[in-house]
Design a protein around this motif. Sequence first.
Motif, PDB file in Angstrom:
ATOM      1  N   GLN A   1       0.838  -1.190   0.000  1.00 30.60           N
ATOM      2  CA  GLN A   1       0.000   0.000   0.000  1.00 30.60           C
ATOM      3  C   GLN A   1       0.879   1.249   0.000  1.00 30.60           C
ATOM      4  O   GLN A   1       1.841   1.335   0.765  1.00 30.60           O
ATOM      5  CB  GLN A   1      -0.908   0.015   1.233  1.00 30.60           C
TER       6      GLN A   1
ATOM      7  N   ASP B   1      -2.504   5.054  -2.642  1.00 33.40           N
ATOM      8  CA  ASP B   1      -3.720   4.289  -2.370  1.00 33.40           C
ATOM      9  C   ASP B   1      -4.568   4.924  -1.272  1.00 33.40           C
ATOM     10  O   ASP B   1      -5.795   4.859  -1.316  1.00 33.40           O
ATOM     11  CB  ASP B   1      -3.355   2.859  -1.940  1.00 33.40           C
ATOM     12  N   TYR B   2      -3.907   5.483  -0.257  1.00 29.42           N
ATOM     13  CA  TYR B   2      -4.618   6.063   0.882  1.00 29.42           C
ATOM     14  C   TYR B   2      -4.061   7.448   1.187  1.00 29.42           C
ATOM     15  O   TYR B   2      -2.849   7.678   1.087  1.00 29.42           O
ATOM     16  CB  TYR B   2      -4.448   5.197   2.139  1.00 29.42           C
TER      17      TYR B   2
END
Length: 269
Positions: free
Chosen positions: A190, A225-226
């Motif tokens: 991630q 992604d975040y």
Amino acid sequence: MGAAARAAHVGGGCDEPVVEWTLFFRNTSTSDTPVLENIQALDTAWRRGAGQEFLLHHAAGSQAKPSDYAPRESPLLPGTVQRFAGAGGRSTNTDWSYFNLQWAEEGVVLAVGWPGQWAADFARDNAGCLRVRAGQELVKAKLLPGEEIRSPLVVLQFWQGDFARSQNLWRRWMMAHSMPKPGGKLPPPQFVASSSRAYREMIEADEANQIMHIDRYLEEKLAIDYWWMDAGWYVQEQVSGRVFLDQNEGSGHGLLGDRSSPRHALKGW
């Protein structure tokens, strides 16, 4: 007294020299228990051979410094006593709760679970014995009828050979038996990004400066992604220490934009 103690989740995996457990204390009576304190989920000792010495591999915790999670080595010589713990209820604020105790070409990886204020003590006598104790720090409580508490989970992995091999054995066990597997598979790597430190842990964040930071990542073709918003979106009164939700600032509804915006694919964290 009606208080029951049990060890649960004992296991580790048949393909690895590992054992793990958690202690539970439950009041099964109709009256309060006496005070419970000095509970150690682990209390054991190892003895080294002649001509050997104990070497403890461990790591720093995180205090937002360049040395965060830096590896450390501590020789445990005769008479040495070392204590490691969380700080302020934050499990990795001072020390990392993973250890690799080595003597000659063997040793044991020791991990203590993270429920807040854990602690571990390594006490070497003047001969060849090392006592290790670990558990929840500063426990002093009674249980009301029906109440239950638990200790941190403890994992021991025994190894022989060299230190690098032991670390790889630990990683393999973690991935095979401990890491979550949504859908039966390990999650992919991630890419998490944040601007927390730039805005006093998000206290000074607003939609405009957050959108600016996210867009700069996307402009540089960095497919995050975040978007990690560590604290923030609140009003903090430094004097009283109280925290209030900020009803006046934006709630973040504009950060991701509409479906035509590249930001729409991001997840908030």
